[in-house]
Design a protein around this motif. Structure first.
Motif, mmCIF file in Angstrom:
data_model
loop_
_atom_site.group_PDB
_atom_site.id
_atom_site.type_symbol
_atom_site.label_atom_id
_atom_site.label_comp_id
_atom_site.label_asym_id
_atom_site.label_seq_id
_atom_site.Cartn_x
_atom_site.Cartn_y
_atom_site.Cartn_z
ATOM 1 N N UNK A 84 0.841 -1.192 0.000
ATOM 2 C CA UNK A 84 0.000 0.000 0.000
ATOM 3 C C UNK A 84 0.880 1.247 0.000
ATOM 4 N N UNK A 85 0.400 2.295 -0.629
ATOM 5 C CA UNK A 85 1.087 3.584 -0.520
ATOM 6 C C UNK A 85 0.741 4.197 0.835
ATOM 7 N N UNK A 86 1.521 5.180 1.266
ATOM 8 C CA UNK A 86 1.210 5.832 2.550
ATOM 9 C C UNK A 86 -0.140 6.534 2.485
ATOM 10 N N UNK A 87 -0.468 7.082 1.333
ATOM 11 C CA UNK A 87 -1.762 7.744 1.182
ATOM 12 C C UNK A 87 -2.906 6.745 1.364
ATOM 13 N N UNK A 88 -2.759 5.554 0.796
ATOM 14 C CA UNK A 88 -3.791 4.525 0.940
ATOM 15 C C UNK A 88 -3.909 4.068 2.393
ATOM 16 N N UNK A 89 -2.770 3.903 3.043
ATOM 17 C CA UNK A 89 -2.790 3.510 4.451
ATOM 18 C C UNK A 89 -3.489 4.562 5.298
ATOM 19 N N UNK A 90 -3.171 5.827 5.060
ATOM 20 C CA UNK A 90 -3.790 6.893 5.849
ATOM 21 C C UNK A 90 -5.287 6.998 5.581
ATOM 22 N N UNK A 91 -5.675 6.733 4.336
ATOM 23 C CA UNK A 91 -7.103 6.792 4.017
ATOM 24 C C UNK A 91 -7.886 5.772 4.844
ATOM 25 N N UNK A 92 -7.284 4.591 5.062
ATOM 26 C CA UNK A 92 -7.937 3.563 5.869
ATOM 27 C C UNK A 92 -7.742 3.812 7.357
ATOM 28 N N UNK A 93 -6.494 3.907 7.780
ATOM 29 C CA UNK A 93 -6.180 3.928 9.203
ATOM 30 C C UNK A 93 -6.575 5.237 9.886
ATOM 31 N N UNK A 94 -6.460 6.350 9.179
ATOM 32 C CA UNK A 94 -6.847 7.634 9.755
ATOM 33 C C UNK A 94 -8.259 8.024 9.332
ATOM 34 N N UNK A 95 -8.539 7.866 8.030
ATOM 35 C CA UNK A 95 -9.834 8.303 7.523
ATOM 36 C C UNK A 95 -10.989 7.460 8.000
ATOM 37 N N UNK A 96 -10.950 6.154 7.719
ATOM 38 C CA UNK A 96 -12.062 5.269 8.085
ATOM 39 C C UNK A 96 -12.148 5.080 9.587
ATOM 40 N N UNK A 97 -11.019 4.752 10.213
ATOM 41 C CA UNK A 97 -11.035 4.538 11.670
ATOM 42 C C UNK A 97 -11.383 5.835 12.395
ATOM 43 N N UNK A 98 -10.825 6.952 11.915
ATOM 44 C CA UNK A 98 -11.141 8.240 12.536
ATOM 45 C C UNK A 98 -12.615 8.590 12.439
ATOM 46 N N UNK A 99 -13.230 8.336 11.287
ATOM 47 C CA UNK A 99 -14.656 8.628 11.110
ATOM 48 C C UNK A 99 -15.506 7.739 12.016
ATOM 49 N N UNK A 100 -15.142 6.461 12.106
ATOM 50 C CA UNK A 100 -15.860 5.541 12.999
ATOM 51 C C UNK A 100 -15.760 6.027 14.438
#
Length: 220
Positions: A84-100
């Motif tokens: 995964x690129x860092x952008x993809x990782x952040x989209x999941x780990x920060x974006x999705x988890x953060x929204x949840x």
């Protein structure tokens, strides 16, 4: 309520929660429907949608109307992160988890359990550790009354962990060594069952998770 409950560690956490009499129901938020299970309610949400946090909040309010609840995120890419690129990782780990996490907090959840990784810090030069640290900071800044961060080393009992990595991990002492995914799951269940009324932040690495899981085993 759990996000990432279909993964290896998440599945272990769900199993341990269902084994406790205190757990009336596990609400699994997933992107696709899962097979029906006793005492498991599956809610399908688009985790990439702009309103994912709001939909999570609405679900959380409904869950809380039935009694006390805690939230868990076991989302993680693990060994697959190298693809995964860092952008993809952040989209999941920060974006999705953060929204949840924001949705859970905004609706009134006090206790949140977060799966991270050993050595995580936003200042790390190692990409995976840096993203995990940023994830921790994202959830930390939301302001839960009780935040428990679980930082395992090499997770064994996991189909994504190569045998040779587990063998190598057995030679590594401390927080970066081996820990079985069932122990992680049990320690998450123990945190919810035994520490839901406590306040503040706690971070648990391998030894602390093993100790908590053992204490939970000894509870009548």
């Amino acid at each position: 309520m759990i996000l990432g409950g279909t993964g290896q560690v998440g599945g272990a956490a769900v199993a341990e929660l269902l084994a406790t009499s205190e757990c009336r129901e596990v609400v699994m938020v997933t992107r696709k429907p899962i097979a029906p299970r006793s005492r498991v309610r599956n809610v399908v949400l688009d985790t990439g949608a702009a309103d994912f946090a709001e939909r999570t909040a609405a679900l959380t309010r409904e869950v809380l109307s039935q009694g006390p609840a805690s939230a868990v995120s076991c989302v993680g890419v693990g060994s697959g992160s190298r693809h995964w690129s860092e952008e993809e990782l952040q989209r999941l780990e920060l974006g999705v988890v953060g929204a949840f996490a924001r949705g859970c907090h905004d609706a009134g959840i006090a206790q949140f359990c977060l799966l991270s990784a050993a050595g995580s810090t936003a200042r790390s030069r190692i990409r995976y550790a840096r993203v995990m640290g940023l994830k921790e900071d994202t959830v930390r800044n939301i302001g839960f009354t009780r935040l428990a961060i679980f930082r395992p080393g090499i997770i064994v009992g996991n189909t994504h962990t190569p045998v040779w990595v587990g063998w190598l991990g057995s030679l590594v002492p401390g927080p970066f060594g081996n820990i079985d995914q069932q122990i992680i799951g049990r320690s998450i269940a123990a945190e919810i069952a035994m520490h839901s009324r406590e306040t503040g932040e706690v971070s648990r690495e391998n030894s602390a998770m093993k100790k908590l899981a053992a204490e939970f085993n000894s509870v009548p």
